[in-house]
Design a protein around this motif. Structure first.
Motif, PDB file in Angstrom:
ATOM      1  N   VAL A  35       0.763 -16.740   2.087  1.00  0.00           N
ATOM      2  CA  VAL A  35       0.820 -15.286   1.915  1.00  0.00           C
ATOM      3  C   VAL A  35       2.118 -14.739   2.502  1.00  0.00           C
ATOM      4  O   VAL A  35       2.792 -13.894   1.880  1.00  0.00           O
ATOM      5  CB  VAL A  35      -0.416 -14.624   2.551  1.00  0.00           C
ATOM      6  N   ALA A  36       2.496 -15.214   3.681  1.00  0.00           N
ATOM      7  CA  ALA A  36       3.756 -14.773   4.281  1.00  0.00           C
ATOM      8  C   ALA A  36       4.950 -15.239   3.462  1.00  0.00           C
ATOM      9  O   ALA A  36       5.906 -14.477   3.224  1.00  0.00           O
ATOM     10  CB  ALA A  36       3.846 -15.297   5.717  1.00  0.00           C
ATOM     11  N   ARG A  37       4.907 -16.489   3.018  1.00  0.00           N
ATOM     12  CA  ARG A  37       6.021 -17.068   2.263  1.00  0.00           C
ATOM     13  C   ARG A  37       6.265 -16.327   0.945  1.00  0.00           C
ATOM     14  O   ARG A  37       7.413 -16.151   0.520  1.00  0.00           O
ATOM     15  CB  ARG A  37       5.721 -18.544   1.990  1.00  0.00           C
ATOM     16  N   GLU A  38       5.199 -15.885   0.314  1.00  0.00           N
ATOM     17  CA  GLU A  38       5.330 -15.243  -1.000  1.00  0.00           C
ATOM     18  C   GLU A  38       5.403 -13.726  -0.909  1.00  0.00           C
ATOM     19  O   GLU A  38       5.290 -13.040  -1.926  1.00  0.00           O
ATOM     20  CB  GLU A  38       4.169 -15.675  -1.905  1.00  0.00           C
ATOM     21  N   GLY A  39       5.600 -13.186   0.292  1.00  0.00           N
ATOM     22  CA  GLY A  39       5.958 -11.782   0.418  1.00  0.00           C
ATOM     23  C   GLY A  39       4.832 -10.801   0.623  1.00  0.00           C
ATOM     24  O   GLY A  39       5.017  -9.591   0.399  1.00  0.00           O
ATOM     25  N   ALA A  40       3.657 -11.252   1.077  1.00  0.00           N
ATOM     26  CA  ALA A  40       2.528 -10.334   1.251  1.00  0.00           C
ATOM     27  C   ALA A  40       2.006 -10.308   2.685  1.00  0.00           C
ATOM     28  O   ALA A  40       0.835  -9.996   2.915  1.00  0.00           O
ATOM     29  CB  ALA A  40       1.405 -10.698   0.288  1.00  0.00           C
ATOM     30  N   GLY A  41       2.868 -10.613   3.628  1.00  0.00           N
ATOM     31  CA  GLY A  41       2.429 -10.608   5.020  1.00  0.00           C
ATOM     32  C   GLY A  41       1.901  -9.264   5.487  1.00  0.00           C
ATOM     33  O   GLY A  41       1.122  -9.201   6.442  1.00  0.00           O
ATOM     34  N   TRP A  42       2.312  -8.197   4.810  1.00  0.00           N
ATOM     35  CA  TRP A  42       1.854  -6.849   5.180  1.00  0.00           C
ATOM     36  C   TRP A  42       0.339  -6.677   5.028  1.00  0.00           C
ATOM     37  O   TRP A  42      -0.248  -5.754   5.586  1.00  0.00           O
ATOM     38  CB  TRP A  42       2.563  -5.803   4.324  1.00  0.00           C
ATOM     39  N   ALA A  43      -0.315  -7.566   4.284  1.00  0.00           N
ATOM     40  CA  ALA A  43      -1.752  -7.434   4.027  1.00  0.00           C
ATOM     41  C   ALA A  43      -2.609  -8.215   5.010  1.00  0.00           C
ATOM     42  O   ALA A  43      -3.828  -8.298   4.834  1.00  0.00           O
ATOM     43  CB  ALA A  43      -2.058  -7.890   2.599  1.00  0.00           C
ATOM     44  N   LYS A  44      -2.025  -8.767   6.055  1.00  0.00           N
ATOM     45  CA  LYS A  44      -2.764  -9.713   6.892  1.00  0.00           C
ATOM     46  C   LYS A  44      -3.965  -9.070   7.595  1.00  0.00           C
ATOM     47  O   LYS A  44      -4.990  -9.736   7.789  1.00  0.00           O
ATOM     48  CB  LYS A  44      -1.832 -10.378   7.903  1.00  0.00           C
ATOM     49  N   ARG A 109      -3.755  -1.078  -6.673  1.00  0.00           N
ATOM     50  CA  ARG A 109      -3.741  -0.001  -5.691  1.00  0.00           C
ATOM     51  C   ARG A 109      -2.525  -0.087  -4.767  1.00  0.00           C
ATOM     52  O   ARG A 109      -2.238   0.852  -4.022  1.00  0.00           O
ATOM     53  CB  ARG A 109      -5.034  -0.015  -4.867  1.00  0.00           C
ATOM     54  N   ASN A 110      -1.824  -1.230  -4.818  1.00  0.00           N
ATOM     55  CA  ASN A 110      -0.656  -1.442  -3.961  1.00  0.00           C
ATOM     56  C   ASN A 110       0.544  -1.935  -4.763  1.00  0.00           C
ATOM     57  O   ASN A 110       1.429  -2.593  -4.210  1.00  0.00           O
ATOM     58  CB  ASN A 110      -0.988  -2.464  -2.870  1.00  0.00           C
ATOM     59  N   GLU A 111       0.606  -1.577  -6.058  1.00  0.00           N
ATOM     60  CA  GLU A 111       1.610  -2.221  -6.908  1.00  0.00           C
ATOM     61  C   GLU A 111       3.041  -1.808  -6.606  1.00  0.00           C
ATOM     62  O   GLU A 111       3.986  -2.438  -7.108  1.00  0.00           O
ATOM     63  CB  GLU A 111       1.294  -2.012  -8.388  1.00  0.00           C
ATOM     64  N   ASP A 112       3.235  -0.802  -5.800  1.00  0.00           N
ATOM     65  CA  ASP A 112       4.594  -0.445  -5.382  1.00  0.00           C
ATOM     66  C   ASP A 112       5.092  -1.299  -4.216  1.00  0.00           C
ATOM     67  O   ASP A 112       6.259  -1.189  -3.825  1.00  0.00           O
ATOM     68  CB  ASP A 112       4.653   1.042  -4.983  1.00  0.00           C
ATOM     69  N   ARG A 113       4.217  -2.145  -3.683  1.00  0.00           N
ATOM     70  CA  ARG A 113       4.591  -2.983  -2.546  1.00  0.00           C
ATOM     71  C   ARG A 113       4.920  -4.400  -3.015  1.00  0.00           C
ATOM     72  O   ARG A 113       4.293  -4.930  -3.952  1.00  0.00           O
ATOM     73  CB  ARG A 113       3.465  -3.035  -1.516  1.00  0.00           C
ATOM     74  N   GLU A 114       5.898  -5.011  -2.383  1.00  0.00           N
ATOM     75  CA  GLU A 114       6.259  -6.389  -2.684  1.00  0.00           C
ATOM     76  C   GLU A 114       5.059  -7.312  -2.440  1.00  0.00           C
ATOM     77  O   GLU A 114       4.343  -7.177  -1.450  1.00  0.00           O
ATOM     78  CB  GLU A 114       7.423  -6.842  -1.805  1.00  0.00           C
ATOM     79  N   GLY A 115       4.841  -8.227  -3.355  1.00  0.00           N
ATOM     80  CA  GLY A 115       3.793  -9.223  -3.165  1.00  0.00           C
ATOM     81  C   GLY A 115       2.385  -8.691  -3.338  1.00  0.00           C
ATOM     82  O   GLY A 115       1.432  -9.312  -2.850  1.00  0.00           O
ATOM     83  N   ALA A 116       2.220  -7.583  -4.070  1.00  0.00           N
ATOM     84  CA  ALA A 116       0.878  -6.999  -4.221  1.00  0.00           C
ATOM     85  C   ALA A 116      -0.078  -7.966  -4.905  1.00  0.00           C
ATOM     86  O   ALA A 116      -1.260  -8.062  -4.529  1.00  0.00           O
ATOM     87  CB  ALA A 116       0.958  -5.694  -5.007  1.00  0.00           C
ATOM     88  N   HIS A 117       0.405  -8.698  -5.898  1.00  0.00           N
ATOM     89  CA  HIS A 117      -0.467  -9.637  -6.598  1.00  0.00           C
ATOM     90  C   HIS A 117      -0.736 -10.883  -5.751  1.00  0.00           C
ATOM     91  O   HIS A 117      -1.771 -11.524  -5.913  1.00  0.00           O
ATOM     92  CB  HIS A 117       0.139 -10.003  -7.956  1.00  0.00           C
ATOM     93  N   VAL A 118       0.185 -11.206  -4.854  1.00  0.00           N
ATOM     94  CA  VAL A 118      -0.062 -12.294  -3.908  1.00  0.00           C
ATOM     95  C   VAL A 118      -1.175 -11.894  -2.942  1.00  0.00           C
ATOM     96  O   VAL A 118      -2.100 -12.670  -2.672  1.00  0.00           O
ATOM     97  CB  VAL A 118       1.225 -12.644  -3.132  1.00  0.00           C
ATOM     98  N   ALA A 119      -1.085 -10.669  -2.425  1.00  0.00           N
ATOM     99  CA  ALA A 119      -2.118 -10.186  -1.512  1.00  0.00           C
ATOM    100  C   ALA A 119      -3.479 -10.159  -2.198  1.00  0.00           C
ATOM    101  O   ALA A 119      -4.488 -10.581  -1.623  1.00  0.00           O
ATOM    102  CB  ALA A 119      -1.755  -8.788  -1.008  1.00  0.00           C
ATOM    103  N   ARG A 120      -3.500  -9.670  -3.444  1.00  0.00           N
ATOM    104  CA  ARG A 120      -4.764  -9.641  -4.166  1.00  0.00           C
ATOM    105  C   ARG A 120      -5.264 -11.054  -4.457  1.00  0.00           C
ATOM    106  O   ARG A 120      -6.479 -11.324  -4.425  1.00  0.00           O
ATOM    107  CB  ARG A 120      -4.590  -8.855  -5.467  1.00  0.00           C
TER     108      ARG A 120
END
Length: 570
Positions: A35-44, A109-120
């Motif tokens: 998750v961190a590597r692919e840009g979605a660390g903000w969702a931890k 709901r978070n598509e303006d954020r980098e890695g939104a599909h990774v987080a999902r």
């Protein structure tokens, strides 16, 4: 001798306690890294919170939802059509949690954020571990969003309900609901994956809506508030939104014939339906139905990978948890050399599946803005879906074997995982369909081949076995006459190389090298548990054993060792 002792034949010992009360996010090193590597660390933090649920109370709900399968209520007691499906409360509990945490819509709901599909993807990965069945409406609701956006008026009406965080199971018109889910109806008896053979007809009405007559052989999740349906219109195969209720508030003419009696996926309702003049609205351009749903298909194929990787993860968690407590021949099973080989090999496969899945999730999320990522997503999704879904049943069976007879009884989660394992290789196109899709992309869209080899080239020079295979890949496409016949082998090698490239580009050199040696060079048998003696066995098991470490440090034994009925959130 006292009567109470007369029949006390033995005490239960050397039996593990059931895995419970663990956080499926905090105990998954590979997931947190991916998750961190692919840009979605903000969702931890969101994932940490959901991880407590998926390793806690949702496990109990998964068992109950499978023990109490959905029932079709075709008629009321006076013979009026109902066409409703009745679910156990545990299923609704799963759906409530899934919608709250965004298995169906977190990316949008978070598509303006980098890695939104990774987080999902991580949300879906966590939610699929306690129970996979409710992932079907979650996946289709997620995947329907791009299709609906082809028709702005429909999108304006439906998207607020599909993006809601409130699950509303009531059978009501969508205007009266707090949130909605979306299903799909594509395949018919005579066609299967060959959608152009569909015979369902859609006739345009004076008001611009359509009347639909026909059937669907597989109509997934009939309790959803609407379905995207393919039907033949005057200008060819088209996509239609078919709601459960007509605009006047009456039930739409979608008749449920029966629920499918499936090998697995018991908590989810799959059905056969007939359209008796059903109300439908055109989605996208008439005659361009397949083009309208193509992005939807890509997203559901991604979810096949996510679901299969999640099942792998849950299987290896269960295997390590069991072998860490079970003793045989003088030591714990997990300390037996041959068992360590098996567990490490399973962990390696699980990590590679997750790594590829999350990389493709990142590519999918960048389709609109990055031509390279769009081309990579187009071809890598089919490659990954083919390979990861193929590997899941054999991995789960091997993990099941780690538990011995306990892994074959229904009080344990392993039989359910095993029944579920083949589904994703069949749903959204079988293995052959995936291979043909890869070949079609390579032939008609040269940019997909360029993207694929550009991606693979990034790891060149990091491992000699990888470099040797990379030099052979292009040659494998040269013999056009036999390429389709050889396509399964070629795409298997592509999948392995994609997995190897991601692992090599991460910081886990030992794991990447072990993967290259075992998967690319033939230093591995056809069964799991055939790693070479110098493989990083301790590291692989340690990374995969987070759940077992957490539980052993904090768990009080459950009153029952073979059920999840008393699980609470830790």
């Amino acid at each position: 001798m006292a009567l109470t002792n007369q029949f006390n034949t033995h005490e239960v010992n050397n039996q593990p306690f059931a895995l419970a009360n663990y956080n499926a996010w905090l105990t998954d090193t590979a997931l947190m890294e991916a998750v961190a590597r692919e840009g979605a660390g903000w969702a931890k933090e969101h994932l940490r919170e959901f991880g407590a649920r998926t390793g806690g109370d949702m496990m109990a709900s998964g068992f109950l939802a499978n023990e109490n399968r959905p029932k079709l209520r075709a008629f009321d007691s006076y013979g009026r059509r109902l066409d409703e499906v009745e679910f156990h409360p545990a299923y609704h509990e799963l759906m409530t949690a899934g919608v709250k945490y965004g298995m169906n819509n977190f990316a949008w709901r978070n598509e303006d954020r980098e890695g939104a599909h990774v987080a999902r993807a991580a949300v879906m990965y966590l939610g699929s571990q306690p129970e996979a069945g409710f992932g079907c409406p979650m996946s289709m609701s997620y995947a329907a969003i791009p299709a609906l956006r082809h028709s702005p008026k429909l999108a304006e009406k439906w998207l607020p309900k599909l993006l809601s965080q409130q699950y509303d199971p009531r059978s009501l018109p969508m205007e009266e609901k707090l949130g909605c889910t979306m299903g799909m109806g594509m395949t018919e008896k005579q066609g299967g994956s060959d959608l152009r053979r569909n015979t369902t007809r859609a006739t345009r009405q004076e008001d611009g809506t359509y009347e639909i007559i026909g059937h669907k052989w597989f109509f997934s999740a009939p309790m959803c508030d609407a379905h995207l349906v393919l039907a033949q219109s005057e200008n060819g195969l088209s996509c239609f939104l078919v709601p459960r209720f007509r605009p006047d508030g009456t039930k739409n003419a979608v008749r449920i014939q029966r629920l499918k009696d499936k090998l697995g996926d018991w908590s989810n309702a799959s059905s056969e339906v007939e359209f008796h003049g059903a109300f439908g609205e055109l989605v996208g351009v008439e005659g361009r139905g397949i083009a309208t749903i193509i992005e939807m298909v890509a997203l559901t194929r991604l979810d096949c990978m996510i679901g299969s990787a999640a099942q792998m993860r849950q299987a290896i968690v269960q295997a390590i948890h069991h072998t860490s407590q079970r003793e045989a021949f003088g030591k714990l099973l997990i300390d037996q050399p041959i068992m360590r080989n098996v567990l490490a090999d399973l962990a390696l496969e699980s990590e590679a599946a997750l790594a590829l899945t999350m990389r493709i999730a990142r590519a999918v999320g960048m389709i609109k803005n990055d031509p390279h990522e769009a081309a990579l997503a187009r071809i890598a999704t089919a490659i990954g879906k083919y390979w990861i879904c193929k590997r899941t049943p054999v991995l789960i069976n091997e993990a099941q074997e780690c538990l011995g007879g306990n892994g074959y009884v229904e009080e344990n989660i392993m039989p359910r995982l095993y029944r579920q394992a083949p589904l994703n290789s069949i749903w959204e196109g079988s293995g052959n369909v995936q291979c043909l899709d890869v070949l079609r992309a390579l032939k008609r869209e040269p940019e997909t081949r360029n993207a694929l080899f550009t991606e693979l080239q990034k790891a060149a020079g990091k491992n000699p076995h990888y470099d040797a295979e990379l030099s052979l890949l292009a040659v494998r496409f040269d013999d056009i006459e036999t390429l389709e016949f050889r396509s399964r082998y070629v795409i298997e090698r592509l999948a392995l190389m994609l997995q190897a490239s991601i692992l090599l580009l991460s910081d886990n050199t030992e794991i990447a090298d072990a993967f290259c040696r075992s998967r690319l060079t033939g230093e591995h048998g056809l069964a799991f548990g055939t790693l070479s003696p110098d493989a990083p066995v301790d590291l692989l098991i340690k990374r995969a054993a987070g759940a077992t470490r957490s539980v052993q440090n904090s768990q009080q034994p459950l009153a029952s060792t073979d059920t999840y009925s008393q699980i609470v959130i830790s």
